[in-house]
Motif scaffolding. Structure first.
Motif, mmCIF file in Angstrom:
data_model
loop_
_atom_site.group_PDB
_atom_site.id
_atom_site.type_symbol
_atom_site.label_atom_id
_atom_site.label_comp_id
_atom_site.label_asym_id
_atom_site.label_seq_id
_atom_site.Cartn_x
_atom_site.Cartn_y
_atom_site.Cartn_z
ATOM 1 N N PHE A 111 76.119 -7.693 -21.116
ATOM 2 C CA PHE A 111 75.417 -8.452 -20.066
ATOM 3 C C PHE A 111 75.264 -9.924 -20.414
ATOM 4 O O PHE A 111 75.011 -10.750 -19.538
ATOM 5 C CB PHE A 111 74.048 -7.821 -19.782
ATOM 6 C CG PHE A 111 72.967 -8.276 -20.720
ATOM 7 C CD1 PHE A 111 72.779 -7.657 -21.942
ATOM 8 C CD2 PHE A 111 72.144 -9.334 -20.388
ATOM 9 C CE1 PHE A 111 71.797 -8.088 -22.821
ATOM 10 C CE2 PHE A 111 71.158 -9.771 -21.248
ATOM 11 C CZ PHE A 111 70.983 -9.144 -22.472
ATOM 12 N N LYS A 112 75.427 -10.271 -21.682
ATOM 13 C CA LYS A 112 75.233 -11.669 -22.076
ATOM 14 C C LYS A 112 76.220 -12.607 -21.363
ATOM 15 O O LYS A 112 75.968 -13.797 -21.235
ATOM 16 C CB LYS A 112 75.317 -11.809 -23.591
ATOM 17 C CG LYS A 112 74.127 -11.119 -24.277
ATOM 18 C CD LYS A 112 74.059 -11.380 -25.761
ATOM 19 C CE LYS A 112 72.757 -10.878 -26.362
ATOM 20 N NZ LYS A 112 72.643 -9.399 -26.349
ATOM 21 N N ASP A 143 77.126 -9.228 -30.313
ATOM 22 C CA ASP A 143 77.499 -9.602 -28.948
ATOM 23 C C ASP A 143 77.357 -11.081 -28.590
ATOM 24 O O ASP A 143 78.136 -11.607 -27.800
ATOM 25 C CB ASP A 143 76.636 -8.826 -27.942
ATOM 26 C CG ASP A 143 76.945 -7.349 -27.963
ATOM 27 O OD1 ASP A 143 78.069 -6.988 -28.370
ATOM 28 O OD2 ASP A 143 76.063 -6.553 -27.587
ATOM 29 N N PRO A 254 66.879 -2.125 -21.703
ATOM 30 C CA PRO A 254 67.066 -2.075 -23.160
ATOM 31 C C PRO A 254 66.761 -3.448 -23.748
ATOM 32 O O PRO A 254 67.363 -4.434 -23.344
ATOM 33 C CB PRO A 254 68.552 -1.737 -23.321
ATOM 34 C CG PRO A 254 68.993 -1.181 -22.003
ATOM 35 C CD PRO A 254 68.140 -1.852 -20.976
ATOM 36 N N THR A 255 65.829 -3.506 -24.674
ATOM 37 C CA THR A 255 65.243 -4.791 -25.039
ATOM 38 C C THR A 255 65.278 -5.056 -26.538
ATOM 39 O O THR A 255 65.001 -4.164 -27.332
ATOM 40 C CB THR A 255 63.760 -4.820 -24.591
ATOM 41 O OG1 THR A 255 63.708 -4.510 -23.205
ATOM 42 C CG2 THR A 255 63.142 -6.174 -24.813
ATOM 43 N N GLY A 256 65.619 -6.294 -26.897
ATOM 44 C CA GLY A 256 65.531 -6.744 -28.281
ATOM 45 C C GLY A 256 64.634 -7.963 -28.327
ATOM 46 O O GLY A 256 63.471 -7.906 -28.706
ATOM 47 N N ASN A 257 65.176 -9.092 -27.877
ATOM 48 C CA ASN A 257 64.431 -10.346 -27.911
ATOM 49 C C ASN A 257 63.614 -10.602 -26.648
ATOM 50 O O ASN A 257 63.118 -11.702 -26.446
ATOM 51 C CB ASN A 257 65.387 -11.508 -28.160
ATOM 52 C CG ASN A 257 65.497 -11.798 -29.643
ATOM 53 O OD1 ASN A 257 64.515 -11.664 -30.372
ATOM 54 N ND2 ASN A 257 66.678 -12.173 -30.096
ATOM 55 N N PHE A 258 63.489 -9.617 -25.783
ATOM 56 C CA PHE A 258 62.630 -9.707 -24.598
ATOM 57 C C PHE A 258 63.141 -10.708 -23.567
ATOM 58 O O PHE A 258 62.405 -11.119 -22.676
ATOM 59 C CB PHE A 258 61.177 -10.073 -24.998
ATOM 60 C CG PHE A 258 60.132 -9.621 -24.021
ATOM 61 C CD1 PHE A 258 59.773 -8.290 -23.921
ATOM 62 C CD2 PHE A 258 59.491 -10.536 -23.191
ATOM 63 C CE1 PHE A 258 58.809 -7.877 -23.008
ATOM 64 C CE2 PHE A 258 58.516 -10.133 -22.280
ATOM 65 C CZ PHE A 258 58.178 -8.803 -22.192
ATOM 66 N N GLY A 259 64.431 -11.063 -23.632
ATOM 67 C CA GLY A 259 64.956 -12.021 -22.675
ATOM 68 C C GLY A 259 65.235 -11.373 -21.327
ATOM 69 O O GLY A 259 64.760 -11.810 -20.282
ATOM 70 N N ASP A 260 66.003 -10.295 -21.373
ATOM 71 C CA ASP A 260 66.443 -9.646 -20.149
ATOM 72 C C ASP A 260 65.252 -9.094 -19.350
ATOM 73 O O ASP A 260 65.178 -9.243 -18.128
ATOM 74 C CB ASP A 260 67.392 -8.500 -20.540
ATOM 75 C CG ASP A 260 68.501 -8.307 -19.531
ATOM 76 O OD1 ASP A 260 68.568 -9.080 -18.567
ATOM 77 O OD2 ASP A 260 69.284 -7.362 -19.718
ATOM 78 N N SER A 308 72.586 -4.407 -31.179
ATOM 79 C CA SER A 308 72.206 -5.621 -30.464
ATOM 80 C C SER A 308 70.710 -5.663 -30.149
ATOM 81 O O SER A 308 70.220 -6.647 -29.592
ATOM 82 C CB SER A 308 73.010 -5.751 -29.172
ATOM 83 O OG SER A 308 74.380 -5.744 -29.475
ATOM 84 N N MET A 309 70.012 -4.599 -30.474
ATOM 85 C CA MET A 309 68.556 -4.586 -30.312
ATOM 86 C C MET A 309 67.847 -4.470 -31.656
ATOM 87 O O MET A 309 66.650 -4.179 -31.697
ATOM 88 C CB MET A 309 68.138 -3.429 -29.393
ATOM 89 C CG MET A 309 68.510 -3.692 -27.948
ATOM 90 S SD MET A 309 68.763 -2.214 -26.962
ATOM 91 C CE MET A 309 67.266 -1.318 -27.240
ATOM 92 N N HIS A 386 72.998 1.300 -26.149
ATOM 93 C CA HIS A 386 71.869 0.494 -25.641
ATOM 94 C C HIS A 386 71.432 0.988 -24.267
ATOM 95 O O HIS A 386 70.244 1.169 -23.998
ATOM 96 C CB HIS A 386 72.266 -0.991 -25.570
ATOM 97 C CG HIS A 386 72.797 -1.535 -26.860
ATOM 98 N ND1 HIS A 386 74.095 -1.332 -27.253
ATOM 99 C CD2 HIS A 386 72.203 -2.235 -27.845
ATOM 100 C CE1 HIS A 386 74.286 -1.894 -28.435
ATOM 101 N NE2 HIS A 386 73.146 -2.452 -28.822
ATOM 102 N N THR A 410 73.705 -2.477 -20.367
ATOM 103 C CA THR A 410 73.896 -3.767 -21.027
ATOM 104 C C THR A 410 75.240 -3.921 -21.729
ATOM 105 O O THR A 410 75.641 -5.034 -22.037
ATOM 106 C CB THR A 410 72.758 -4.067 -22.022
ATOM 107 O OG1 THR A 410 72.606 -2.946 -22.894
ATOM 108 C CG2 THR A 410 71.457 -4.315 -21.285
ATOM 109 N N ALA A 411 75.932 -2.822 -22.035
ATOM 110 C CA ALA A 411 77.234 -2.971 -22.704
ATOM 111 C C ALA A 411 78.181 -1.851 -22.299
ATOM 112 O O ALA A 411 77.758 -0.762 -21.895
ATOM 113 C CB ALA A 411 77.068 -2.982 -24.223
HETATM 114 C C1 LIG Z 1 71.452 -8.661 -26.460
HETATM 115 C C2 LIG Z 1 71.534 -7.239 -26.032
HETATM 116 C C3 LIG Z 1 70.381 -6.496 -25.691
HETATM 117 C C4 LIG Z 1 68.982 -7.077 -25.805
HETATM 118 O O1 LIG Z 1 68.740 -8.099 -24.901
HETATM 119 P P1 LIG Z 1 67.439 -9.011 -24.986
HETATM 120 O O2 LIG Z 1 67.557 -9.984 -23.879
HETATM 121 O O3 LIG Z 1 67.487 -9.653 -26.345
HETATM 122 O O4 LIG Z 1 66.258 -8.141 -24.858
HETATM 123 C C5 LIG Z 1 70.543 -5.204 -25.254
HETATM 124 N N1 LIG Z 1 71.771 -4.629 -25.173
HETATM 125 C C6 LIG Z 1 72.895 -5.292 -25.502
HETATM 126 C C7 LIG Z 1 74.203 -4.605 -25.409
HETATM 127 C C8 LIG Z 1 72.822 -6.618 -25.933
HETATM 128 O O5 LIG Z 1 73.953 -7.281 -26.263
#
Ligand SMILES: *Cc1c(COP(=O)(O)O)cnc(C)c1O
Length: 466
Positions: A111-112, A143, A254-260, A308-309, A386, A410-411
């Motif tokens: 999704f990036k 990613d 699906p969240t890592g840095n809370f951006g999406d 990626s999370m 993810h 997301t991927a």
């Molecule tokens: C970056 C990423 C995430 C996390 O996104 P955030 O905006 O950081 O929460 C989730 N899934 C995939 C595949 C990613 O590349």
């Protein structure tokens, strides 16, 4: 539209400067001073618009001081024409009222691309206008690097240097970065780990004298406001496709840095009826622990099947904390300075408010694999790890079965073949046609020692006008 810092001390900036700036000078993140708000009637009138046109409606208020409407429209047409599906962000149905939105139809299959394809074009536009050049420097464990490289490959005014830990990223991920040809693209494999790469980037941003004052560094990590902005659009797109805004939607992210997921929260504040937002994390569950027990506390990094999370702190969460504290920058500054030293909590009524806005769940590797297998057996549809976390969290947290639940996909599963294999399925995810020859393409990268002056020397020597 002006942008202000979440820590309240840095000067307010316009869109162009926010685009070129990473962190604010006070250590905060930039957010819009106020958000545009759309009426239901207006949102309804967007039904059936092509993705790029919808993107224009949703985003133009954020950039209107910097970019004429026609130029922005053209940029968006170009950006979303590189996606491989006509609908750009198609929906796939898993069950009654349960959907996955496929955000992996862009060039790097995650999704990036939605944000970084646009960011590259925005940067080049603004730099052309100002007759400036920047060097993008970033570290990646997966990613982000490939999406940033793809986003900047045609930029005239940008050189991009991406550091990755030598022999510690997957082959698909490395090849997605190193097979992109372009004079402005530079891949550096550092003989160290991801933290070493990140440390070098941070140090270089702190002291840019190695560039001799002839260019400057720019960041494309997820704290860049323009990335969040681009991610707001697909919440509108999904809703409109499923009967919104006349019915509300639920999203699991699906969240890592809370951006999406922060982008989803903004979509709601901008007028889109969203009745539930689910924060879906892996074992790196700082956000889930905060939502469940009002304690924001850094733990050791765990390596999971959803790399990626894999994060320890969630950088964009600061933007939510700013709102939870009534946009009091001093309060956010104090809180985050304490959070760097140990666990912190926020006042109970603020935390309760956060729990009204979000539900959350943490999903371990075994449950991730179980979900990949279950969904494949039920639907013959392959989830990447993810997205599987998102689907599992959606099912665990769902409040109202009459409301469509949309998990952000997301991927693409072909990016993470190990997780598919570990789920016990014998099916092998295939790379899409435009990437089928990835393993035959020529790679270009430079291996450097784990030494910041060596890396800086390389950058100083290899950017375009060096
Ligand atoms: C970056 C990423 C995430 C996390 O996104 P955030 O905006 O950081 O929460 C989730 N899934 C995939 C595949 C990613 O590349």
């Amino acid at each position: 539209m002006r942008y202000i810092s979440t820590r309240g001390e840095a000067p307010a900036l316009g869109f162009e400067d926010v685009l070129l700036t990473g962190l604010a000078t006070d250590g905060g993140l930039y957010v819009p001073e106020s958000l545009p708000h759309f009426s239901l009637e207006e949102i309804r009138s967007w039904r059936g618009l092509p993705y790029a046109e919808l993107a224009y409606k949703v985003m133009y208020p954020f950039v209107e001081d910097a970019i004429p409407a026609d130029d922005f429209r053209k940029m968006l047409d170009e950006t979303y024409s590189v996606f491989s599906h006509q609908a750009v962000a198609p929906l796939v149905q898993l069950d009654t009222n349960e959907w996955v939105m496929e955000l992996f139809r862009g060039p790097t299959l995650a999704f990036k691309d939605f944000a970084l394809q646009l960011l590259g074009r925005l940067l080049d536009y603004v730099l052309e206008k100002r007759n400036q050049h920047v060097v993008i420097m970033g570290a990646t464990s997966g990613d982000t690097g490939s999406a940033a490289i793809e986003g900047c490959r045609r930029c005239e005014h940008v050189d991009i240097f991406i550091l990755h830990p030598h022999q510690r990223v997957s082959e698909v991920q490395r090849r997605q970065m190193t097979t992109v040809q372009g004079d402005n693209i530079h891949n550096i494999a550092v003989k160290g780990n991801f933290d070493d790469c990140q440390r070098m980037v941070k140090e270089s941003f702190g002291n840019q004298s190695f560039l001799g004052g002839k260019t400057q560094l720019a960041a494309v990590n997820s704290i860049n406001w323009a990335r969040i902005m681009a991610q707001i659009v697909y919440y509108f797109q999904a809703s409109l496709a499923l009967g919104g805004p006349d019915r509300s939607m639920a999203f699991s992210v699906p969240t890592g840095n809370f951006g999406d997921i922060f982008a989803g929260y903004l979509a709601k504040k901008m007028g889109l009826p969203i009745s539930q937002l689910v924060i879906a994390t892996n074992r790196n569950d700082i956000l889930h622990r905060f939502m469940s027990g009002n304690k924001y506390e850094q733990h050791q990094l765990e390596h999971t099947l959803s790399p990626s999370m894999d994060i320890m702190v969630s950088s964009n969460f600061e933007r939510l904390l700013f709102d939870l504290h009534g946009r009091d920058g001093a309060a956010v500054k104090a809180l985050l300075e304490n959070a760097a030293k140990g666990p912190v909590s926020i006042e109970d009524y603020r935390w309760k408010h956060a729990r009204k806005l979000f539900d959350s769940d943490a999903v371990d590797d075994k449950t991730t694999c179980d979900t990949i297998r279950d969904v494949y057996e039920q639907n013959e549809y392959l989830l990447d790890p993810h997205t599987a976390i998102g689907v599992r969290a959606a099912r665990n947290c769902r409040r109202d079965s009459a409301v469509p639940m949309i998990t952000l996909g997301t991927a693409h599963p072909a990016k993470f073949p190990d997780a598919i294999a570990e789920s016990g399925l014998s099916v092998k995810p295939q790379l899409p046609a435009h990437m089928a020859d990835l393993f035959e393409r020529e790679e270009r990268y430079t291996v450097l020692d784990n030494n910041v002056s060596e890396v800086q020397g390389f950058i100083a020597k290899h950017w375009k006008n060096a």
